[in-house]
Design a protein around this motif. Structure first.
Motif, PDB file in Angstrom:
ATOM      1  N   UNK A   4      31.678  15.307 -26.267  1.00 38.58           N
ATOM      2  CA  UNK A   4      30.409  15.151 -25.567  1.00 38.58           C
ATOM      3  C   UNK A   4      30.641  14.724 -24.123  1.00 38.58           C
ATOM      4  N   UNK A   5      29.649  15.006 -23.306  1.00 40.94           N
ATOM      5  CA  UNK A   5      29.636  14.555 -21.913  1.00 40.94           C
ATOM      6  C   UNK A   5      28.192  14.459 -21.462  1.00 40.94           C
ATOM      7  N   UNK A   6      28.008  13.836 -20.310  1.00 37.38           N
ATOM      8  CA  UNK A   6      26.682  13.767 -19.706  1.00 37.38           C
ATOM      9  C   UNK A   6      26.763  14.365 -18.315  1.00 37.38           C
ATOM     10  N   UNK A   7      25.766  15.155 -17.991  1.00 32.88           N
ATOM     11  CA  UNK A   7      25.657  15.708 -16.644  1.00 32.88           C
ATOM     12  C   UNK A   7      24.293  15.343 -16.086  1.00 32.88           C
ATOM     13  N   UNK A   8      24.224  15.248 -14.772  1.00 26.68           N
ATOM     14  CA  UNK A   8      22.952  14.952 -14.130  1.00 26.68           C
ATOM     15  C   UNK A   8      21.953  16.062 -14.444  1.00 26.68           C
ATOM     16  N   UNK A  55      21.631  14.848 -18.984  1.00 21.25           N
ATOM     17  CA  UNK A  55      21.587  15.692 -20.166  1.00 21.25           C
ATOM     18  C   UNK A  55      22.872  15.421 -20.935  1.00 21.25           C
ATOM     19  N   UNK A  56      22.744  15.223 -22.222  1.00 18.49           N
ATOM     20  CA  UNK A  56      23.887  15.018 -23.094  1.00 18.49           C
ATOM     21  C   UNK A  56      24.265  16.388 -23.655  1.00 18.49           C
ATOM     22  N   UNK A  57      25.527  16.739 -23.518  1.00 24.55           N
ATOM     23  CA  UNK A  57      26.018  17.997 -24.070  1.00 24.55           C
ATOM     24  C   UNK A  57      27.105  17.692 -25.090  1.00 24.55           C
ATOM     25  N   UNK A  58      27.064  18.391 -26.195  1.00 25.89           N
ATOM     26  CA  UNK A  58      28.089  18.275 -27.231  1.00 25.89           C
ATOM     27  C   UNK A  58      28.713  19.648 -27.402  1.00 25.89           C
ATOM     28  N   UNK A  59      30.016  19.694 -27.261  1.00 25.46           N
ATOM     29  CA  UNK A  59      30.747  20.967 -27.326  1.00 25.46           C
ATOM     30  C   UNK A  59      30.137  21.999 -26.369  1.00 25.46           C
ATOM     31  N   UNK A  95      27.048   7.056 -26.018  1.00 24.77           N
ATOM     32  CA  UNK A  95      26.259   7.264 -24.798  1.00 24.77           C
ATOM     33  C   UNK A  95      25.678   5.920 -24.344  1.00 24.77           C
ATOM     34  N   UNK A  96      25.082   5.188 -25.271  1.00 24.80           N
ATOM     35  CA  UNK A  96      24.491   3.898 -24.923  1.00 24.80           C
ATOM     36  C   UNK A  96      25.552   2.945 -24.388  1.00 24.80           C
TER      37      UNK A  96
END
Length: 164
Positions: A4-8, A55-59, A95-96
């Protein structure tokens, strides 16, 4: 857990986030007698601020969202939604933790509200949030910054901001 990652976020993300909000909140809002098919989406659209939302993205796929909106005496944790099929896998916790570590480094208090009876309240309590006030529909919580050594690797889950 999945990669997972987070992008603006950008304005193009508003509709996927609004749809996810409707799915994630439906059970709790129905239990509270507050679910409205259009209103649940419109409230997100009206309050969506890409500059403070990830936005949280998984794979590599859209999986959720979270906002950390600056306010006078704290940051407000808002619009924290994770696709139901990904809940319970540790992604929301990770994430938290990432967001709270950033707030701790900045010495910033974090506030949020959660719906009465929502299982999410337990997640927040495990991360140091304390009850501030309660209303018939909402529970307001606050977390003071923790002054401890933090894992500097967590910030790597954020994609670098880019021109949108």
């Amino acid at each position: 857990m999945g990669d997972w990652m987070m992008r603006l976020a950008s304005m193009a993300d508003v509709e996927p986030v609004a749809e996810l909000r409707a799915v994630v909140l439906r059970t709790d809002l129905e239990r509270l007698g507050r679910y409205d098919e259009q209103r649940v989406r419109q409230r997100l659209r009206e309050g969506f601020t890409p500059a403070h939302t990830w936005v949280i993205e998984v794979d590599g796929l859209f999986a959720g969202s979270v906002s950390l909106r600056p306010a006078e005496d704290a940051h407000w944790l808002e619009h924290f939604y994770l696709a139901p099929h990904l809940q319970g896998r540790g992604i929301g916790t990770a994430v938290l933790r990432t967001l709270l570590e950033r707030s701790d480094r900045d010495g910033t208090r974090v506030r949020l509200n959660v719906l009465q009876g929502s299982p999410a309240q337990r997640l927040y309590e495990r991360h140091g949030f304390k009850l501030e006030t309660e209303e018939p529909v909402d529970v307001f919580m606050v977390r003071e910054p923790v002054l401890a050594l933090r894992d500097k690797g967590s910030a790597s889950r954020f994609a670098e901001p880019h021109d949108q």
